[in-house]
Design a protein around this motif. Sequence first.
Motif, mmCIF file in Angstrom:
data_model
loop_
_atom_site.group_PDB
_atom_site.id
_atom_site.type_symbol
_atom_site.label_atom_id
_atom_site.label_comp_id
_atom_site.label_asym_id
_atom_site.label_seq_id
_atom_site.Cartn_x
_atom_site.Cartn_y
_atom_site.Cartn_z
ATOM 1 N N HIS A 153 45.301 35.800 21.362
ATOM 2 C CA HIS A 153 44.472 34.770 20.760
ATOM 3 C C HIS A 153 43.915 34.939 19.372
ATOM 4 O O HIS A 153 43.967 34.062 18.654
ATOM 5 C CB HIS A 153 43.083 34.799 21.642
ATOM 6 C CG HIS A 153 41.915 33.872 20.935
ATOM 7 N ND1 HIS A 153 42.126 32.539 20.931
ATOM 8 C CD2 HIS A 153 40.750 34.172 20.348
ATOM 9 C CE1 HIS A 153 40.952 31.918 20.356
ATOM 10 N NE2 HIS A 153 40.187 32.883 20.048
ATOM 11 N N GLY A 154 43.980 36.083 18.847
ATOM 12 C CA GLY A 154 43.768 36.472 17.681
ATOM 13 C C GLY A 154 44.858 36.062 16.646
ATOM 14 O O GLY A 154 44.610 35.516 15.479
ATOM 15 N N THR A 155 45.967 36.424 17.011
ATOM 16 C CA THR A 155 47.137 35.782 16.261
ATOM 17 C C THR A 155 47.032 34.219 15.856
ATOM 18 O O THR A 155 47.422 33.752 14.880
ATOM 19 C CB THR A 155 48.566 36.347 17.061
ATOM 20 O OG1 THR A 155 48.531 37.678 17.002
ATOM 21 C CG2 THR A 155 49.793 35.690 16.029
ATOM 22 N N ASP A 156 47.006 33.673 17.007
ATOM 23 C CA ASP A 156 46.755 31.967 17.079
ATOM 24 C C ASP A 156 45.884 31.555 16.091
ATOM 25 O O ASP A 156 45.697 30.795 15.382
ATOM 26 C CB ASP A 156 46.544 31.555 18.349
ATOM 27 C CG ASP A 156 47.523 31.727 19.484
ATOM 28 O OD1 ASP A 156 48.743 31.759 19.044
ATOM 29 O OD2 ASP A 156 47.380 31.357 20.528
ATOM 30 N N GLN A 177 46.103 29.583 12.578
ATOM 31 C CA GLN A 177 45.399 28.403 12.277
ATOM 32 C C GLN A 177 44.801 28.473 11.194
ATOM 33 O O GLN A 177 44.773 27.701 10.297
ATOM 34 C CB GLN A 177 44.553 27.930 13.591
ATOM 35 C CG GLN A 177 45.290 27.605 14.719
ATOM 36 C CD GLN A 177 44.331 27.407 15.962
ATOM 37 O OE1 GLN A 177 42.985 27.872 15.941
ATOM 38 N NE2 GLN A 177 44.779 27.032 16.933
ATOM 39 N N LEU A 178 44.047 29.742 10.726
ATOM 40 C CA LEU A 178 43.385 29.754 9.252
ATOM 41 C C LEU A 178 44.361 29.981 8.390
ATOM 42 O O LEU A 178 43.998 29.096 7.285
ATOM 43 C CB LEU A 178 42.669 31.187 9.516
ATOM 44 C CG LEU A 178 41.432 31.229 10.548
ATOM 45 C CD1 LEU A 178 40.978 32.818 10.645
ATOM 46 C CD2 LEU A 178 40.159 30.448 9.791
ATOM 47 N N LEU A 179 45.494 30.421 8.449
ATOM 48 C CA LEU A 179 46.503 30.525 7.339
ATOM 49 C C LEU A 179 46.928 29.100 7.074
ATOM 50 O O LEU A 179 46.982 28.773 5.894
ATOM 51 C CB LEU A 179 47.626 31.475 7.597
ATOM 52 C CG LEU A 179 47.339 32.735 7.636
ATOM 53 C CD1 LEU A 179 48.592 33.733 8.411
ATOM 54 C CD2 LEU A 179 46.985 33.399 6.406
ATOM 55 N N ASP A 180 47.161 28.211 8.242
ATOM 56 C CA ASP A 180 47.675 26.779 7.949
ATOM 57 C C ASP A 180 46.423 26.034 7.330
ATOM 58 O O ASP A 180 46.909 25.150 6.431
ATOM 59 C CB ASP A 180 48.076 26.034 9.405
ATOM 60 C CG ASP A 180 49.258 26.700 10.016
ATOM 61 O OD1 ASP A 180 49.980 27.447 9.253
ATOM 62 O OD2 ASP A 180 49.325 26.660 11.211
ATOM 63 N N ARG A 181 45.241 26.294 7.860
ATOM 64 C CA ARG A 181 44.101 25.580 6.965
ATOM 65 C C ARG A 181 43.874 25.808 5.551
ATOM 66 O O ARG A 181 43.809 25.072 4.561
ATOM 67 C CB ARG A 181 42.826 25.845 7.990
ATOM 68 C CG ARG A 181 41.635 24.965 7.454
ATOM 69 C CD ARG A 181 40.387 25.381 8.209
ATOM 70 N NE ARG A 181 39.258 24.867 7.393
ATOM 71 C CZ ARG A 181 38.205 25.498 6.941
ATOM 72 N NH1 ARG A 181 38.364 26.934 7.204
ATOM 73 N NH2 ARG A 181 37.320 25.117 6.320
ATOM 74 N N LEU A 182 44.156 27.244 5.295
ATOM 75 C CA LEU A 182 43.941 27.696 3.987
ATOM 76 C C LEU A 182 44.968 26.876 2.901
ATOM 77 O O LEU A 182 44.875 26.740 1.980
ATOM 78 C CB LEU A 182 43.758 29.048 3.842
ATOM 79 C CG LEU A 182 42.579 29.825 4.423
ATOM 80 C CD1 LEU A 182 42.847 31.313 4.231
ATOM 81 C CD2 LEU A 182 41.272 29.399 3.401
ATOM 82 N N GLU A 183 46.386 26.922 3.642
ATOM 83 C CA GLU A 183 47.456 26.552 2.836
ATOM 84 C C GLU A 183 47.201 25.204 2.483
ATOM 85 O O GLU A 183 47.400 24.500 1.440
ATOM 86 C CB GLU A 183 48.827 26.657 3.896
ATOM 87 C CG GLU A 183 49.918 26.193 2.903
ATOM 88 C CD GLU A 183 51.175 26.503 4.027
ATOM 89 O OE1 GLU A 183 51.810 25.699 4.137
ATOM 90 O OE2 GLU A 183 51.133 27.346 4.563
ATOM 91 N N GLU A 184 46.748 24.358 3.567
ATOM 92 C CA GLU A 184 46.441 22.802 3.271
ATOM 93 C C GLU A 184 45.480 22.418 2.416
ATOM 94 O O GLU A 184 45.357 21.737 1.483
ATOM 95 C CB GLU A 184 46.031 22.128 4.683
ATOM 96 C CG GLU A 184 45.703 20.662 4.610
ATOM 97 C CD GLU A 184 46.633 19.649 3.887
ATOM 98 O OE1 GLU A 184 46.172 18.814 3.078
ATOM 99 O OE2 GLU A 184 47.881 19.986 3.794
#
Length: 165
Positions: free
Chosen positions: A2-5, A9-16
Amino acid sequence: MHGTDEREQLLDRLEELQARLTRLHHKDQSALLAAMHLTVQQLLVLHHLQLDGPLSAHTLATRLGVGANTVTGLVDRLQAKGLVLRRPDEHDRRVRRIALSEEGGALMDRLMDASRERMRVLFSRLDTSTLRKLGEVLEAMVRVATTIAQEEGRPTEGVGGVGRP
């Protein structure tokens, strides 16, 4: 798992978010860039010279991922505009170093100043608590970026300095 998911998701959000911020920032600077009458490749040459100081044509070609003839043409046009200078290398007179001229350095300074001013306007609209948090985050990012640069054998001192004659 769960932590990895969540992390992904956080990395994807920050990238966007970073991409959106970059697009907004570049739109603000488009008028200044258009007024400079420079191609993207010419601007990249000036950018490399600003960050790294005088470079040989060979090194510049490698950094840009282009051939020697392309660099020669780029530098010729920038020299005709008074933005760069060619000089003999101190250690090998056969090598010519390309450097920002005073005018080229001033142009890059104006571009950087405009960018800093846009960021200052953005930061000035954030509340103090958010600014404090942002400062902590940016300090952490600088520490990590410095570590990565060191691991890759890239210089970390004087980064952002202007290599003018």
